[in-house]
Design a protein around this motif. Structure first.
Motif, PDB file in Angstrom:
ATOM      1  N   VAL A   1      86.277  29.887  26.742  1.00 52.16           N
ATOM      2  CA  VAL A   1      86.996  30.702  27.719  1.00 52.16           C
ATOM      3  C   VAL A   1      87.842  29.821  28.625  1.00 52.16           C
ATOM      4  O   VAL A   1      88.999  30.144  28.945  1.00 52.16           O
ATOM      5  N   GLN A   2      87.289  28.681  29.036  1.00 50.37           N
ATOM      6  CA  GLN A   2      88.056  27.747  29.859  1.00 50.37           C
ATOM      7  C   GLN A   2      89.282  27.219  29.124  1.00 50.37           C
ATOM      8  O   GLN A   2      90.302  26.887  29.734  1.00 50.37           O
ATOM      9  N   ALA A   3      89.203  27.182  27.795  1.00 49.55           N
ATOM     10  CA  ALA A   3      90.324  26.713  26.983  1.00 49.55           C
ATOM     11  C   ALA A   3      91.326  27.827  26.679  1.00 49.55           C
ATOM     12  O   ALA A   3      92.342  27.578  26.022  1.00 49.55           O
ATOM     13  N   GLY A   4      91.046  29.040  27.125  1.00 53.02           N
ATOM     14  CA  GLY A   4      91.999  30.129  26.980  1.00 53.02           C
ATOM     15  C   GLY A   4      91.802  31.029  25.782  1.00 53.02           C
ATOM     16  O   GLY A   4      92.666  31.863  25.475  1.00 53.02           O
ATOM     17  N   VAL A   5      90.657  30.923  25.100  1.00 50.66           N
ATOM     18  CA  VAL A   5      90.375  31.778  23.948  1.00 50.66           C
ATOM     19  C   VAL A   5      90.111  33.208  24.413  1.00 50.66           C
ATOM     20  O   VAL A   5      89.549  33.434  25.501  1.00 50.66           O
ATOM     21  N   ILE A   6      90.507  34.195  23.599  1.00 51.89           N
ATOM     22  CA  ILE A   6      90.242  35.603  23.930  1.00 51.89           C
ATOM     23  C   ILE A   6      88.737  35.815  24.059  1.00 51.89           C
ATOM     24  O   ILE A   6      87.960  35.442  23.178  1.00 51.89           O
ATOM     25  N   TRP A   7      88.334  36.452  25.159  1.00 50.51           N
ATOM     26  CA  TRP A   7      86.908  36.652  25.459  1.00 50.51           C
ATOM     27  C   TRP A   7      86.630  38.143  25.495  1.00 50.51           C
ATOM     28  O   TRP A   7      87.191  38.873  26.316  1.00 50.51           O
ATOM     29  N   VAL A   8      85.762  38.600  24.611  1.00 48.06           N
ATOM     30  CA  VAL A   8      85.370  40.003  24.555  1.00 48.06           C
ATOM     31  C   VAL A   8      83.864  40.088  24.772  1.00 48.06           C
ATOM     32  O   VAL A   8      83.090  39.384  24.111  1.00 48.06           O
ATOM     33  N   ALA A   9      83.446  40.945  25.698  1.00 47.19           N
ATOM     34  CA  ALA A   9      82.021  41.213  25.920  1.00 47.19           C
ATOM     35  C   ALA A   9      81.701  42.601  25.395  1.00 47.19           C
ATOM     36  O   ALA A   9      82.452  43.551  25.634  1.00 47.19           O
ATOM     37  N   THR A  10      80.599  42.712  24.672  1.00 43.81           N
ATOM     38  CA  THR A  10      80.233  44.021  24.141  1.00 43.81           C
ATOM     39  C   THR A  10      79.858  44.991  25.248  1.00 43.81           C
ATOM     40  O   THR A  10      80.071  46.198  25.122  1.00 43.81           O
ATOM     41  N   ASN A  11      79.289  44.494  26.336  1.00 43.80           N
ATOM     42  CA  ASN A  11      78.898  45.348  27.463  1.00 43.80           C
ATOM     43  C   ASN A  11      78.512  44.472  28.636  1.00 43.80           C
ATOM     44  O   ASN A  11      78.354  43.253  28.488  1.00 43.80           O
ATOM     45  N   LEU A  12      78.355  45.111  29.790  1.00 45.56           N
ATOM     46  CA  LEU A  12      77.954  44.393  31.000  1.00 45.56           C
ATOM     47  C   LEU A  12      76.651  44.942  31.578  1.00 45.56           C
ATOM     48  O   LEU A  12      76.406  44.827  32.778  1.00 45.56           O
ATOM     49  N   ASP A  13      75.802  45.526  30.743  1.00 49.55           N
ATOM     50  CA  ASP A  13      74.514  46.019  31.222  1.00 49.55           C
ATOM     51  C   ASP A  13      73.694  44.863  31.773  1.00 49.55           C
ATOM     52  O   ASP A  13      73.379  43.913  31.050  1.00 49.55           O
ATOM     53  N   ALA A  14      73.321  44.944  33.039  1.00 48.11           N
ATOM     54  CA  ALA A  14      72.560  43.853  33.659  1.00 48.11           C
ATOM     55  C   ALA A  14      71.149  43.774  33.106  1.00 48.11           C
ATOM     56  O   ALA A  14      70.563  42.695  33.032  1.00 48.11           O
ATOM     57  N   THR A  15      70.599  44.936  32.724  1.00 43.22           N
ATOM     58  CA  THR A  15      69.225  44.973  32.222  1.00 43.22           C
ATOM     59  C   THR A  15      69.158  45.844  30.970  1.00 43.22           C
ATOM     60  O   THR A  15      70.059  46.637  30.696  1.00 43.22           O
ATOM     61  N   VAL A  16      68.057  45.710  30.243  1.00 44.21           N
ATOM     62  CA  VAL A  16      67.782  46.576  29.103  1.00 44.21           C
ATOM     63  C   VAL A  16      66.322  47.000  29.180  1.00 44.21           C
ATOM     64  O   VAL A  16      65.438  46.178  29.419  1.00 44.21           O
ATOM     65  N   PRO A  17      66.028  48.316  29.031  1.00 45.22           N
ATOM     66  CA  PRO A  17      64.643  48.757  29.112  1.00 45.22           C
ATOM     67  C   PRO A  17      63.859  48.385  27.856  1.00 45.22           C
ATOM     68  O   PRO A  17      64.358  48.530  26.743  1.00 45.22           O
ATOM     69  N   THR A  18      62.652  47.896  28.029  1.00 41.86           N
ATOM     70  CA  THR A  18      61.760  47.596  26.913  1.00 41.86           C
ATOM     71  C   THR A  18      60.415  48.269  27.185  1.00 41.86           C
ATOM     72  O   THR A  18      60.192  48.830  28.256  1.00 41.86           O
ATOM     73  N   SER A  19      59.508  48.184  26.215  1.00 50.54           N
ATOM     74  CA  SER A  19      58.188  48.794  26.393  1.00 50.54           C
ATOM     75  C   SER A  19      57.383  48.104  27.491  1.00 50.54           C
ATOM     76  O   SER A  19      56.404  48.648  27.994  1.00 50.54           O
ATOM     77  N   ARG A  20      57.793  46.898  27.895  1.00 50.68           N
ATOM     78  CA  ARG A  20      57.084  46.151  28.935  1.00 50.68           C
ATOM     79  C   ARG A  20      57.787  46.185  30.285  1.00 50.68           C
ATOM     80  O   ARG A  20      57.285  45.646  31.266  1.00 50.68           O
TER      81      ARG A  20
END
Length: 337
Positions: A151-170
């Protein structure tokens, strides 16, 4: 619409989140699979649209079948597929792309005609034209560092999502948003995000359903992604408790993140909808200093509607509303969440 009729009678297609709505980790949310099978048996198709980039659609389908979902009437789309579709429009066929995350990321890139490369394949100096960053159990510091360098070198940066957390069974675990945040400490750049609350994943899901916006409803457990994204995409929504966002979050939601309906689980679609009522309900009381309390026992669905309606009324009229998490946790306990 006759509000005495089940919500689903108004719609021709359902977009449904997975984590926190259908399952938490390996285990199904109680009643979710039975509700989905009832919808599909009633000829209402379902598309599961998930920000979780760690799984491929095939793996998600297999998991759903293991939980008891029937074979027909539904499909799965992921934020990885939306990311790959976006890059396929930007890059030449076969272009090399650094793939970070679970198996769903490289599989989606391959399906889109691009060439995914893992971090070990970059060690020999191979270059890439873009990077797709998703979450996964095997994501390492080395992966994140390589994203930062690119990213610092200027490559295209794509994020699938910005979910801060994900629910799990724990409980809640760090989501892709946490990993993206780590990279952002190294650069002022920001990624192009293809998952919810962006509209790309909703549009992809609706194309599978073949339904107009007015005929489509989204069901999710995250106000900031599922519900806000549904609003941005022009479709109605139903928020369900028990996942990533809490009753307190729902009570304090800004207009853009308020759902059309709210409920306890997916069975809410098969019942008359819970929505903001503007008249008073003596089941709850809001004190002058903003404490919301239950006055008398009522059915849990009515109590939920009374609590949310009173909270939104207070917010909309600049009345005090206590933010104390202990109070809201107690109200969730009263509701059986």
């Amino acid at each position: 619409m006759d509000r005495s009729q089940p919500i689903l009678t108004k719609y021709r297609g359902v977009i449904c989140d997975l984590d926190g709505v259908v399952y938490r980790g390996a285990h199904a949310v109680p009643g979710a699979v039975a509700s989905l099978n009832a919808m599909i048996a009633g000829q209402v198709p379902v598309v599961f649209a998930t920000n979780n980039a760690s799984r491929s659609p095939a793996a998600a389908r297999e998991h759903l079948r293991e939980l008891g979902l029937g074979d027909e009437g539904w499909s799965v789309v992921t934020s990885s597929q939306a990311a790959a579709a976006y890059l396929a429009e930007q890059l030449r066929p076969g272009a090399p792309v650094f793939a970070v995350g679970g198996p769903g990321v490289p599989e989606a890139l391959t399906e889109a005609g691009l060439t995914p490369l893992r971090v070990t394949e970059l060690a020999d100096g191979r270059t890439v034209e873009a990077v797709v960053q998703g979450a996964g159990q095997d994501v390492t510091w080395r992966d994140l560092a390589e994203v930062a360098y690119l990213v610092q070198a200027g490559v295209i940066w794509v994020a699938t999502n910005l979910d801060a957390t994900v629910p799990t069974s724990r409980g809640l675990a760090p989501g892709n948003g946490a990993f993206v945040g780590a990279v952002q400490t190294t650069t002022p750049a920001a990624p192009h995000v293809t998952g919810k609350p962006g509209t790309a994943l909703f549009d992809l899901a609706r194309s599978r359903l073949g339904s107009d916006r007015s005929e489509t409803i989204m069901v999710g457990d995250r106000l900031d992604t599922d519900i806000a994204g549904a609003g941005a995409a022009g479709v109605d929504s139903m928020f369900v408790l028990g996942g990533a966002s809490t009753l307190r979050d729902l009570a304090f939601a800004e207009d853009a993140a308020r759902p059309t309906y709210f409920g306890f689980d997916l069975s809410g679609l098969l019942q008359p909808g819970l929505y903001q009522r503007h008249g008073p309900d003596d089941a709850v009381e809001l004190s002058p200093d903003g404490v919301l309390s239950v006055r008398r026992p009522v059915a849990r669905h009515r109590l939920l509607q009374a609590i949310v309606s009173a909270a939104w009324h207070a917010r909309d009229h600049d009345l005090p509303l206590v933010t104390d998490t202990t109070l809201w946790a107690e109200l969730e306990r009263r509701l059986g969440v």
